[in-house]
Enzyme design. Structure first.
Site, PDB file in Angstrom:
ATOM      1  N   GLY A 154     -18.058  -1.327  -3.089  1.00  0.00           N
ATOM      2  CA  GLY A 154     -18.850  -2.239  -3.895  1.00  0.00           C
ATOM      3  C   GLY A 154     -18.164  -2.541  -5.218  1.00  0.00           C
ATOM      4  N   TYR A 181       0.858  -1.178   0.000  1.00  0.00           N
ATOM      5  CA  TYR A 181       0.000   0.000   0.000  1.00  0.00           C
ATOM      6  C   TYR A 181       0.900   1.236   0.000  1.00  0.00           C
ATOM      7  CZ  TYR A 181      -4.135  -2.787   1.402  1.00  0.00           C
ATOM      8  OH  TYR A 181      -5.180  -3.690   1.460  1.00  0.00           O
TER       9      TYR A 181
END
Length: 306
Positions: free
Chosen positions: A223, A71
């Site tokens: 989502g 990350y």
């Protein structure tokens, strides 16, 4: 819904092995840059604001942070931001990392790690975080293939004391079963959310509940947007949000947490206001009818995601 004075404790707790965490946690993936995660078209978050978000998260009772050495953006590393913001670490803070994927210094994706390379990935997370061991390490998989060699290598590091507990990420039920023959599994991270879950998601969720394993969805807010973030919301979800004076993101998080007492949430953000709203969602309770309506949104749209 009101976010002031609400803390992560409102979501309840779960145990990752011998470590107790509030079910509302924090994901560090989006902490390093604006825009799509891992994209070249991004600008770094302000360092001081990122540090302030992490410190505020802990003030709000967040004691479970999900991160990884891969990350990072050109100017920011999630692990090093966490180290700067929170070191020396609170005694109750649990930091979960993941290994398997790798990125070069310029951000290019490398070949998936081989068993003998996992030690180096674990040690890099330890170095960046300023720890002498890692609380939880998740093995991130890239397909439904045997996990024994990879998970076995991590189990050896656990025996050595470099890792306290082990978990899995992006896995199928049979991979969980295989891993459990090698070492205990305290958590499973799979893609899961309203309108976005793999075909085997309910089986994995059921399996984790029966075995007492934490199920930790990623992209619970985004989502189908994934690394890009949430897109336009369905009318049904907006109706539920209005009924509770809540945001769609808060409803998504509440729906996630109500999937079971072993389900944890790790929403990520570099925005202080979004952080407070996310934490407050741990206190939101949806009705059975609302849960059914929202679940139905994904039954037709759900797809098998690698």
């Amino acid at each position: 819904m009101t976010s002031h004075s609400l803390t992560a404790a409102a979501a309840g707790t779960w145990r990752l092995g011998d470590l107790t965490v509030n079910r509302m946690g924090f994901g560090a993936m989006r902490l390093t840059q604006n825009g799509r995660a891992f994209s070249d078209e991004r600008t770094p978050h302000d360092r001081d604001r990122a540090v302030a978000v992490l410190r505020r998260a802990v003030e709000l009772g967040v004691n479970h942070i999900d991160t990884a050495a891969f990350y990072f953006s050109p100017l920011r590393s999630a692990n090093e931001l966490i180290n700067r913001a929170l070191g020396p670490y609170p005694d109750d803070l649990v930091i979960t990392t993941k290994v398997g994927p790798g990125r070069g210094p310029s951000g290019d994706w490398l070949d998936w790690a081989r068993p003998e390379q996992l030690r180096g990935q674990v040690q890099e997370n330890i170095r960046q975080l300023g720890r002498d061991h890692l609380d939880v390490v998740n093995l991130r998989m890239n397909g439904n293939r045997p996990v024994a060699d990879l998970f076995g290598a991590l189990a050896e590091l656990r025996e050595e004391g470099l890792v306290r507990h082990l978990g899995l990420s992006n896995v199928w039920p049979e991979q969980i079963t295989e891993a459990l023959t090698i070492a205990p599994v305290v958590c499973v991270q799979n893609r899961y959310g309203i309108g976005e879950r793999r075909a085997d998601s309910q089986e994995v969720l059921r399996m984790c509940g029966e075995l007492g394993i934490a199920f930790v969805p990623f992209y619970a807010i985004a989502g189908a947007g994934g690394e890009t973030g949430a897109g336009a919301e369905h009318g049904e979800l907006l109706d539920v949000a209005r009924a509770h004076d809540a945001s769609p993101a808060q409803v998504r998080l509440a729906w996630t947490l109500q999937q079971g007492p072993n389900v944890l949430a790790i929403p990520g953000t570099g925005n202080p206001a979004h952080l407070e709203a996310n934490v407050a969602a741990g206190a939101l309770r949806l009705t059975d009818e609302e849960m059914a309506r929202l679940t139905a949104l994904g039954q037709a749209a759900g797809a098998d995601v690698a």
